[in-house]
Every structure is written in structure tokens, then in C-alpha cells.
Motif scaffolding. Structure first.
Motif, mmCIF file in Angstrom:
data_model
loop_
_atom_site.group_PDB
_atom_site.id
_atom_site.type_symbol
_atom_site.label_atom_id
_atom_site.label_comp_id
_atom_site.label_asym_id
_atom_site.label_seq_id
_atom_site.Cartn_x
_atom_site.Cartn_y
_atom_site.Cartn_z
ATOM 1 N N THR A 1 29.470 37.007 44.600
ATOM 2 C CA THR A 1 30.511 37.244 43.591
ATOM 3 C C THR A 1 31.774 36.435 43.877
ATOM 4 O O THR A 1 32.472 36.046 42.945
ATOM 5 C CB THR A 1 30.868 38.743 43.487
ATOM 6 O OG1 THR A 1 31.200 39.239 44.772
ATOM 7 C CG2 THR A 1 29.733 39.530 42.894
ATOM 8 N N THR B 1 33.468 34.358 40.863
ATOM 9 C CA THR B 1 34.854 34.526 40.408
ATOM 10 C C THR B 1 35.662 33.252 40.616
ATOM 11 O O THR B 1 36.500 32.904 39.788
ATOM 12 C CB THR B 1 35.538 35.712 41.110
ATOM 13 O OG1 THR B 1 35.474 35.537 42.523
ATOM 14 C CG2 THR B 1 34.886 37.034 40.717
ATOM 15 N N GLU C 1 38.989 43.290 31.199
ATOM 16 C CA GLU C 1 37.613 43.207 31.678
ATOM 17 C C GLU C 1 36.776 42.504 30.618
ATOM 18 O O GLU C 1 36.774 42.902 29.456
ATOM 19 C CB GLU C 1 37.046 44.599 31.946
ATOM 20 C CG GLU C 1 35.649 44.561 32.522
ATOM 21 C CD GLU C 1 35.093 45.944 32.813
ATOM 22 O OE1 GLU C 1 34.076 46.004 33.520
ATOM 23 O OE2 GLU C 1 35.654 46.945 32.325
ATOM 24 N N LYS D 1 32.984 41.761 29.627
ATOM 25 C CA LYS D 1 31.658 42.283 29.956
ATOM 26 C C LYS D 1 30.598 41.615 29.088
ATOM 27 O O LYS D 1 30.750 41.524 27.875
ATOM 28 C CB LYS D 1 31.583 43.786 29.684
ATOM 29 C CG LYS D 1 32.438 44.638 30.549
ATOM 30 C CD LYS D 1 32.110 46.111 30.355
ATOM 31 C CE LYS D 1 33.191 46.786 29.560
ATOM 32 N NZ LYS D 1 32.993 48.225 29.402
ATOM 33 N N SER E 1 30.349 41.589 34.710
ATOM 34 C CA SER E 1 31.676 42.048 34.339
ATOM 35 C C SER E 1 32.698 41.352 35.231
ATOM 36 O O SER E 1 32.504 41.276 36.450
ATOM 37 C CB SER E 1 31.748 43.565 34.521
ATOM 38 O OG SER E 1 33.002 44.051 34.196
ATOM 39 N N TYR E 2 33.748 40.824 34.614
ATOM 40 C CA TYR E 2 34.812 40.158 35.363
ATOM 41 C C TYR E 2 36.158 40.664 34.863
ATOM 42 O O TYR E 2 36.321 40.956 33.683
ATOM 43 C CB TYR E 2 34.735 38.634 35.187
ATOM 44 C CG TYR E 2 33.429 38.059 35.657
ATOM 45 C CD1 TYR E 2 33.198 37.834 37.008
ATOM 46 C CD2 TYR E 2 32.424 37.750 34.754
ATOM 47 C CE1 TYR E 2 31.984 37.317 37.443
ATOM 48 C CE2 TYR E 2 31.208 37.241 35.190
ATOM 49 C CZ TYR E 2 31.001 37.021 36.526
ATOM 50 O OH TYR E 2 29.805 36.518 36.960
ATOM 51 N N GLN F 1 38.717 38.558 39.143
ATOM 52 C CA GLN F 1 38.188 39.438 40.179
ATOM 53 C C GLN F 1 36.876 40.028 39.678
ATOM 54 O O GLN F 1 36.621 40.051 38.481
ATOM 55 C CB GLN F 1 39.162 40.575 40.479
ATOM 56 C CG GLN F 1 40.496 40.125 40.995
ATOM 57 C CD GLN F 1 41.448 41.297 41.233
ATOM 58 O OE1 GLN F 1 41.156 42.427 40.885
ATOM 59 N NE2 GLN F 1 42.592 40.998 41.827
ATOM 60 N N ASP F 2 36.077 40.522 40.620
ATOM 61 C CA ASP F 2 34.806 41.126 40.214
ATOM 62 C C ASP F 2 34.906 42.631 40.045
ATOM 63 O O ASP F 2 33.993 43.260 39.533
ATOM 64 C CB ASP F 2 33.684 40.770 41.197
ATOM 65 C CG ASP F 2 33.931 41.339 42.581
ATOM 66 O OD1 ASP F 2 35.081 41.315 43.043
ATOM 67 O OD2 ASP F 2 32.958 41.801 43.206
ATOM 68 N N LYS F 3 36.026 43.248 40.467
ATOM 69 C CA LYS F 3 36.227 44.680 40.247
ATOM 70 C C LYS F 3 37.709 44.950 40.088
ATOM 71 O O LYS F 3 38.545 44.145 40.468
ATOM 72 C CB LYS F 3 35.656 45.547 41.348
ATOM 73 C CG LYS F 3 35.501 44.959 42.706
ATOM 74 C CD LYS F 3 34.822 45.903 43.668
ATOM 75 C CE LYS F 3 33.697 45.227 44.345
ATOM 76 N NZ LYS F 3 33.447 45.241 45.649
ATOM 77 N N GLY F 4 37.981 46.111 39.557
ATOM 78 C CA GLY F 4 39.374 46.487 39.370
ATOM 79 C C GLY F 4 39.513 47.499 38.256
ATOM 80 O O GLY F 4 38.529 48.033 37.746
ATOM 81 N N SER G 1 39.380 45.874 27.501
ATOM 82 C CA SER G 1 38.096 45.211 27.746
ATOM 83 C C SER G 1 37.588 44.549 26.470
ATOM 84 O O SER G 1 37.888 44.989 25.361
ATOM 85 C CB SER G 1 37.052 46.191 28.285
ATOM 86 O OG SER G 1 36.680 47.105 27.291
#
Length: 160
Positions: free
Chosen positions: A24, A28, A57, A59, A66-67, A81-84, A89
Motif C-alpha cells: 500500500t 499511495t 475517501e 472508493k 479505497s484511498y 493515505q490508505d486509511k483514515g 467520500s
């Protein structure tokens, strides 16, 4: 219906397997570089300042991808980022994303058909969608832009 479109629709998860195998951090990094390149004129004009301290986000529903996209106005850079935690969205299927990227379909058409979903702070996601809609595919460079255009011609056009 076109065979290529049918294969993409039914086997998207399999076709995106190489992306899932890629770390990831690399995903990213590449997406961040691509966005900063594609949006360089928008960034220079300060049109992404509305995204400061906000996260969107993105998706791809059928790919389990999902980014999270943000913006740092000090550095004048898009961040990925790959999460947050997202303030908004934007979601769609891969095939619809390709149609959007190639500007073969108006985002509002997909939105009203519930194939493009805007959630959370819809003003934020709508503003970012409008920014993405101004990107010219030619900025990707010939091999990539030409490949995406050829691929998108296999897709049936949504009815308005």
C-alpha cells in the motif's frame, strides 16, 4: 453487450489482484505523484485550498480499493493515505471510474443513476469531483491515456 465490458464487470476483483499484491505504501506514493502531476495547474492556482484539513475517501466499490485524499496548502501538494477518517467520500465501480476519467460520461448522469455516490460533506466531494472533471486525459502521457481511451470504448454508454 461488449465482451470486454462483461469480463471487466464480472472479474474486476481478479483483474485488480496485482494492485492488491503491491504494498500500500507504493500504491499511495504512485497515486500521490499522479494526482500532483495531473492537478499541478489547479494546485498552482490555489483551487484545492478548500480541501485543506479535509479528507475525501475515493472508493472503487467492486475492487475493494479505497484511498484517502487530502491537501497541504503550505507544501502545495495532494496527500494520499490508505486509511483514515474521511469528511466525504466518492464511490463508484471501476468501469464507471474509467468512463469518468475518459470523460465519456457526465458525472451527474452517473450520480442520478446512483452509480456515483457522494457521501458525508457532499459540498466537499462535489467540489473535488468538479476539479477531477477538469483533468485532461492527455496529461497522463500517450501510452496510458491511449490505453484507457481504447479500454473505455468497450463500455456501453449510460442512458441519460
Amino acid at each position: 453487450m461488449n465482451l470486454l465490458f462483461t469480463v471487466l464487470e464480472k472479474h474486476t476483483a481478479l483483474l485488480t489482484k496485482p494492485v492488491h499484491l503491491c504494498p500500500t505504501m507504493i500504491q499511495t506514493h504512485v497515486l500521490e505523484k499522479l494526482l500532483n502531476h495531473l492537478l499541478s495547474s489547479v494546485i498552482d492556482e490555489g483551487e484545492l485550498d478548500f480541501l485543506e484539513d479535509q479528507w475525501i475517501e475515493l472508493k472503487l466499490l467492486d475492487c475493494d480499493l479505497s484511498y484517502f485524499l487530502g491537501y497541504n496548502s503550505q507544501a502545495q501538494r495532494c496527500l494520499v493515505q490508505d486509511k483514515g477518517a474521511a469528511d466525504a467520500s466518492i464511490s463508484c465501480k471501476l468501469t464507471d471510474a474509467i468512463l469518468l476519467i475518459t470523460q465519456q460520461v457526465d458525472p451527474d448522469t452517473l450520480f442520478f443513476q446512483r452509480r456515483l455516490l457522494l457521501e458525508g460533506n457532499t459540498a466537499l466531494s462535489h467540489g473535488f469531483k468538479n476539479i477531477l472533471d477538469t483533468v485532461e486525459l492527455d496529461q497522463l502521457g500517450f501510452p496510458l491515456s491511449h490505453g484507457i481511451q481504447l479500454l473505455s470504448r468497450a463500455f456501453p454508454q449510460p442512458q441519460t
